[in-house]
Motif scaffolding. Structure first.
Motif: not given
Length: 128
Positions: A83-94, A119-125
């Motif tokens: 994931m490149n050029s991340l934006k605040p709107e990409d914040t989520a559990v993946y 499953g548990q997922g992984t948090l991206v902030t």
């Protein structure tokens, strides 16, 4: 069993690489998708890669095209989401999901609510 990892806190414009590692089955026999769920929102599809039977073709949600890249490392039995050029709107559990039948992933792409065992997922902030 799948394990998603690699999430974290990153500033807008930054990058992260998520991993989805399988145990107990050969991952390249499966179509694998990444999905995300932001707070208060429904789960949505992000990216997918078909099985080796379908030439590992890749697809992306419009919101991440050109910024995210899905790939496999068969030696590690892992699918990555760069994931490149991340934006605040990409914040989520993946979350990642694997389907032995490619068409099932395509259905899950449209109807992610039909799957209950994510499953548990992984948090991206992503901070602004």
């Amino acid at each position: 069993q799948l394990q998603a990892s690699g999430g974290g806190l990153v500033q807008a414009g930054g990058s992260l690489r998520l991993s989805c590692t399988a145990s107990g089955f050969r991952m390249d026999d499966y179509a694998v998708g990444w999905f995300r769920q932001a707070p208060g929102q429904e789960r949505e599809a992000v990216s997918g890669i078909r099985s080796r039977r379908k030439d590992n073709s890749r697809f992306y949600a419009d919101s991440v095209k050109g910024r995210f890249t899905i790939s496999r490392d068969n030696a590690k039995n892992t699918v990555y989401l760069q994931m490149n050029s991340l934006k605040p709107e990409d914040t989520a559990v993946y979350y990642c999901a694997a389907e032995s039948v490619d068409d099932r992933l395509l259905r899950l792409w449209i109807f992610p609510h039909e799957k209950t065992d994510w499953g548990q997922g992984t948090l991206v902030t992503v901070s602004s």
